[in-house]
Design an enzyme around this catalytic site. Structure first.
Site, mmCIF file in Angstrom:
data_model
loop_
_atom_site.group_PDB
_atom_site.id
_atom_site.type_symbol
_atom_site.label_atom_id
_atom_site.label_comp_id
_atom_site.label_asym_id
_atom_site.label_seq_id
_atom_site.Cartn_x
_atom_site.Cartn_y
_atom_site.Cartn_z
ATOM 1 N N ASP A 1 -6.795 4.250 -4.548
ATOM 2 C CA ASP A 1 -7.407 3.971 -3.240
ATOM 3 C C ASP A 1 -8.189 5.249 -2.883
ATOM 4 O O ASP A 1 -8.569 6.002 -3.784
ATOM 5 C CB ASP A 1 -6.324 3.618 -2.211
ATOM 6 C CG ASP A 1 -6.906 2.945 -0.979
ATOM 7 O OD1 ASP A 1 -7.283 1.768 -1.059
ATOM 8 O OD2 ASP A 1 -7.026 3.606 0.068
ATOM 9 N N LYS B 1 0.859 -1.189 0.000
ATOM 10 C CA LYS B 1 0.000 0.000 0.000
ATOM 11 C C LYS B 1 0.883 1.223 0.000
ATOM 12 O O LYS B 1 2.017 1.180 0.488
ATOM 13 C CB LYS B 1 -0.885 0.016 1.254
ATOM 14 C CG LYS B 1 -2.132 0.859 1.115
ATOM 15 C CD LYS B 1 -3.170 0.117 0.309
ATOM 16 C CE LYS B 1 -4.534 0.728 0.368
ATOM 17 N NZ LYS B 1 -5.553 -0.260 -0.007
ATOM 18 N N ASN C 1 -16.534 5.989 -4.572
ATOM 19 C CA ASN C 1 -16.587 5.027 -5.677
ATOM 20 C C ASN C 1 -17.316 3.745 -5.264
ATOM 21 O O ASN C 1 -18.262 3.307 -5.926
ATOM 22 C CB ASN C 1 -15.151 4.721 -6.153
ATOM 23 C CG ASN C 1 -15.128 3.598 -7.185
ATOM 24 O OD1 ASN C 1 -15.411 2.443 -6.873
ATOM 25 N ND2 ASN C 1 -14.815 3.910 -8.422
HETATM 26 N N1 GLU Z 1 -7.186 0.142 -3.234
HETATM 27 C C1 GLU Z 1 -7.926 -1.029 -3.554
HETATM 28 C C2 GLU Z 1 -7.964 -1.968 -2.376
HETATM 29 O O1 GLU Z 1 -7.818 -1.567 -1.244
HETATM 30 C C3 GLU Z 1 -7.463 -1.686 -4.858
HETATM 31 C C4 GLU Z 1 -6.044 -2.168 -4.862
HETATM 32 C C5 GLU Z 1 -5.568 -2.645 -6.235
HETATM 33 O O2 GLU Z 1 -6.360 -2.655 -7.170
HETATM 34 O O3 GLU Z 1 -4.396 -2.991 -6.323
HETATM 35 O O4 GLU Z 1 -8.227 -3.133 -2.511
#
Ligand code: GLU
Length: 404
Positions: free
Chosen positions: A136, A96, A209
């Site tokens: 995110d 992340k 979203n």
């Molecule tokens: N931010 C999204 C999550 O928390 C997507 C992460 C991604 O697609 O790599 O799952």
């Protein structure tokens, strides 16, 4: 939600699954933690990328822009990504990223500069076979486009698989924009069928979203959306909200609270409504010991990351509320990110129905593997989801020879 809460939870799982000290240590340790300070117009912003576990493949996970983001939170989110990719059974580890910033206070030029600087700070650590970022909270396809462009400029070659959640014109995948919500709905429908529920009322906390798309998809599926909210407050109408109107009001006035045909309530009240399905899709720690006993929903679909505290979880399990945990419920986002990366690597793009069918196949399979475990023991659904994910990660670590 902080990282210590997570390590405590892993210890709890460790007792249930009889994990060794070595296994516990490998699960609780982040492989790499990168930080940087980014400067835009004399302002300095702290930036992060944590690559948590990479046993199952390149690390994967979004980048969050939020004024309260810090290294501890990014680490917690990177840990969850490691489990999420294992639950969805996509060949990735977890990571992340983030920047401590309120993007709403930046001009578009500043936002672009900041995003490009994030890539300049971390480009050596990411890449299509190393670590693949994505959107995110408060990061968008446009931001992904700037980031990909910056990365390609540095490398001197095209590299669409370096980042996912891109606009369609730059190698994005159809359905990625609604994937988190759609994946959640597939999981929810399986759970509703298993429990034999017929009531169709839904309350959704958060209208970003995930929350907004979940509202749209669920109402198309015949569910009645009785309440939605954003950071300014919640609106409630037992007869059901006119979603097209609510979305219009949100777009025009920046908040759902300006919708007129509903009662205004607080975000806290929304959680306690008498509905069948509750969908927390805002930030962490919405459901705590303070309100868990007041929840009347039969199912909680966690589209946000970490909306329920471990103590609240125990109360909900005792009260027979089925919590479909974040690492399963919102794994549709990363699953379609995986499909996007596959399409980029292959250079061949799928139609929307193919993406939807493959997403459904993956998430229904994940749900049923967990349901099977859940039906054979007394642990809650989250614990069973963790047991599945941890087992998959540890098998990969063992095959790599990391558990000797
Ligand atoms: N931010 C999204 C999550 O928390 C997507 C992460 C991604 O697609 O790599 O799952």
């Amino acid at each position: 939600m902080n990282f210590t809460t997570i390590t405590n939870f892993i210890d709890k799982i460790g007792k249930i699954a009889n994990l060794s000290e070595k296994e516990l240590k490998i699960l609780k340790t982040a492989r790499r933690e990168h930080t940087a300070e980014l400067k835009v117009n004399e302002n300095k912003y702290l930036a992060y990328r944590v690559q948590f576990n990479d046993a199952r493949g390149p690390t994967k996970g979004g980048i969050r822009y939020h004024p309260e983001v810090d290294l501890d939170e990014v680490k917690a989110l990177a840990f969850w990504m490691s489990l999420k990719t294992a639950v969805a059974d996509v060949p990735y580890g977890g990571a992340k990223g983030g920047i401590t910033v309120n993007p709403k206070e930046l001009t578009i030029q500043e936002l672009e500069e900041l995003s490009r600087k994030w890539i300049r700070a971390f480009h050596e650590h990411i890449g299509p076979t190393k670590d693949i970022p994505a959107p995110d909270v408060y990061t968008t396809p446009q931001i992904m486009a700037w980031m990909m462009d910056e990365y390609e400029k540095i490398k001197g070659e095209k590299s669409p698989g370096v980042i996912t959640g891109k606009p369609l014109e730059l190698g994005g995948s159809l359905v990625r924009d609604i994937a988190t919500a759609l994946g959640g709905v597939y999981v929810l429908k399986e759970a509703v069928a298993k429990l034999g529920l017929t009531e169709k009322t839904v309350a959704i906390q958060g209208f970003g979203n995930a929350g907004m798309n979940a509202a749209k998809i669920l109402s198309e599926e015949g569910y009645k959306i009785v309440a939605v909210s954003d950071s300014k407050g919640a609106i409630y109408n037992y007869e059901g909200l006119n979603l097209n109107e609510v979305i219009k009001v949100k777009q025009e006035t920046k908040s759902v609270v300006n919708y007129s045909n509903a009662e205004k309530i607080s975000n806290g009240d929304l959680l306690k409504l008498n509905v069948c399905v509750l969908v927390p899709s805002a930030l962490a720690n919405a459901i705590t010991v303070e309100n868990a006993n007041d929840i009347k929903a039969k199912i909680i679909l966690e589209l946000a990351n970490g909306p329920t505290t471990p103590e609240a979880d125990e109360i909900l399990h005792k009260n027979k509320v089925l919590v479909l945990p974040d690492i399963l419920a919102n794994s549709g986002g990363v699953t379609v990110s995986y499909f996007e990366w596959v399409q980029n690597n292959y250079g061949y793009y799928w139609d929307a129905q193919t993406v939807k069918d493959r997403l459904k196949e993956k998430l229904v399979k994940a749900f049923n593997s967990i349901w099977e475990k859940y039906s054979s023991n007394n642990y809650d659904f989250r614990i069973n989801t963790y047991l599945l994910a941890i087992d998959r990660i540890l098998k990969a670590e063992k095959l790599r020879g990391n558990l000797k």
